[in-house]
Design an enzyme around this catalytic site. Sequence first.
Site, PDB file in Angstrom:
ATOM      1  N   GLY A 192       0.841  -1.192   0.000  1.00 55.47           N
ATOM      2  CA  GLY A 192       0.000   0.000   0.000  1.00 55.47           C
ATOM      3  C   GLY A 192       0.875   1.241   0.000  1.00 55.47           C
ATOM      4  O   GLY A 192       2.004   1.215   0.499  1.00 55.47           O
TER       5      GLY A 192
ATOM      6  N   GLN B 203       2.925   9.932   1.050  1.00 58.42           N
ATOM      7  CA  GLN B 203       4.218   9.228   1.134  1.00 58.42           C
ATOM      8  C   GLN B 203       5.091   9.496  -0.087  1.00 58.42           C
ATOM      9  O   GLN B 203       6.270   9.124  -0.105  1.00 58.42           O
ATOM     10  CB  GLN B 203       4.001   7.721   1.255  1.00 58.42           C
ATOM     11  CG  GLN B 203       3.467   7.288   2.615  1.00 58.42           C
ATOM     12  CD  GLN B 203       3.327   5.783   2.681  1.00 58.42           C
ATOM     13  OE1 GLN B 203       2.351   5.225   2.205  1.00 58.42           O
ATOM     14  NE2 GLN B 203       4.305   5.112   3.248  1.00 58.42           N
TER      15      GLN B 203
ATOM     16  N   CYS C 285       5.984   0.071   7.435  1.00 53.66           N
ATOM     17  CA  CYS C 285       5.597   1.218   6.614  1.00 53.66           C
ATOM     18  C   CYS C 285       6.753   1.562   5.688  1.00 53.66           C
ATOM     19  O   CYS C 285       7.905   1.592   6.120  1.00 53.66           O
ATOM     20  CB  CYS C 285       5.279   2.400   7.526  1.00 53.66           C
ATOM     21  SG  CYS C 285       4.805   3.873   6.627  1.00 53.66           S
ATOM     22  N   LEU C 286       6.437   1.840   4.425  1.00 52.61           N
ATOM     23  CA  LEU C 286       7.497   2.178   3.463  1.00 52.61           C
ATOM     24  C   LEU C 286       8.230   3.457   3.851  1.00 52.61           C
ATOM     25  O   LEU C 286       9.364   3.662   3.437  1.00 52.61           O
ATOM     26  CB  LEU C 286       6.908   2.322   2.051  1.00 52.61           C
ATOM     27  CG  LEU C 286       6.364   1.042   1.408  1.00 52.61           C
ATOM     28  CD1 LEU C 286       5.738   1.345   0.057  1.00 52.61           C
ATOM     29  CD2 LEU C 286       7.452  -0.012   1.271  1.00 52.61           C
TER      30      LEU C 286
ATOM     31  N   HIS D  95      -4.419   1.642   7.675  1.00 46.82           N
ATOM     32  CA  HIS D  95      -3.056   2.187   7.737  1.00 46.82           C
ATOM     33  C   HIS D  95      -2.911   3.346   6.731  1.00 46.82           C
ATOM     34  O   HIS D  95      -2.372   4.400   7.066  1.00 46.82           O
ATOM     35  CB  HIS D  95      -2.062   1.056   7.435  1.00 46.82           C
ATOM     36  CG  HIS D  95      -0.623   1.466   7.385  1.00 46.82           C
ATOM     37  ND1 HIS D  95       0.301   1.064   8.324  1.00 46.82           N
ATOM     38  CD2 HIS D  95       0.066   2.232   6.498  1.00 46.82           C
ATOM     39  CE1 HIS D  95       1.481   1.568   8.010  1.00 46.82           C
ATOM     40  NE2 HIS D  95       1.372   2.281   6.907  1.00 46.82           N
ATOM     41  N   GLU D  96      -3.440   3.140   5.511  1.00 53.11           N
ATOM     42  CA  GLU D  96      -3.286   4.171   4.466  1.00 53.11           C
ATOM     43  C   GLU D  96      -4.170   5.390   4.747  1.00 53.11           C
ATOM     44  O   GLU D  96      -3.756   6.524   4.505  1.00 53.11           O
ATOM     45  CB  GLU D  96      -3.602   3.590   3.077  1.00 53.11           C
ATOM     46  CG  GLU D  96      -2.749   2.400   2.652  1.00 53.11           C
ATOM     47  CD  GLU D  96      -1.250   2.611   2.789  1.00 53.11           C
ATOM     48  OE1 GLU D  96      -0.778   3.765   2.708  1.00 53.11           O
ATOM     49  OE2 GLU D  96      -0.543   1.608   2.985  1.00 53.11           O
TER      50      GLU D  96
ATOM     51  N   HIS E 225      -2.461   7.559   7.059  1.00 57.53           N
ATOM     52  CA  HIS E 225      -1.449   8.405   6.398  1.00 57.53           C
ATOM     53  C   HIS E 225      -2.077   9.700   5.910  1.00 57.53           C
ATOM     54  O   HIS E 225      -1.509  10.779   6.070  1.00 57.53           O
ATOM     55  CB  HIS E 225      -0.861   7.677   5.176  1.00 57.53           C
ATOM     56  CG  HIS E 225       0.346   6.840   5.488  1.00 57.53           C
ATOM     57  ND1 HIS E 225       1.470   7.348   6.082  1.00 57.53           N
ATOM     58  CD2 HIS E 225       0.607   5.525   5.264  1.00 57.53           C
ATOM     59  CE1 HIS E 225       2.377   6.380   6.222  1.00 57.53           C
ATOM     60  NE2 HIS E 225       1.874   5.260   5.736  1.00 57.53           N
TER      61      HIS E 225
HETATM   62 ZN    ZN Z   1       2.724   3.408   5.765  1.00 64.58          ZN
END
Ligand code: ZN
Length: 171
Positions: free
Chosen positions: A43, A48, A90-91, A132-133, A136
């Site tokens: 995701g 991000q 998380c990226l 989660h997204e 963000h």
């Molecule tokens: Zn993340």
Amino acid sequence: MEIIFYPHLTLRHRSKPLKRVDAALRKVVAEMFELMYEANGVGLAANQVNLPLRLFVCNLAAQPDEGEQCVFINPVITSRKGASEREEGCLSLPELFGSVKRPERVTVEAYSLEGKKIQIDTSGMMARVVQHEIDHLSGKLFVDYLSSLKRNKIITRVQRSEEHTSELQSL
Ligand code: ZN
């Protein structure tokens, strides 16, 4: 376009709803999928990649030719049920993982890349990714759910950049 990392300020930005879907937006979405796959993520939210747009992309398979590519524009969670706890990554916080408790099942309303209104009732991994997204897009990170002791510990770990052996995928 590139993925930004904690503590970049845009990760704390609360994105404003999008007004329309056009060719420029479709190009942004295609680039986001590319970056997400390169990073082996499942995701990726627009902030991000340093864009103040209220959208995210996901694919639980983390592969361009597998699974289902989903785009959620202006997503809103309209119902939450149950509870589950699971490790998340998380990226934007590479190599870090922490156990987060969230509702098990959620209903989400959003717009598709075709500009159509969609409603999805989901549970398990997909419900976790969606939550989660959407966090963000509100400027929230999964580490915010951890105790300050635990959070400081993993942030110290970023600074020390220790090797991490987990094979969990990041969101
Ligand atoms: Zn993340």
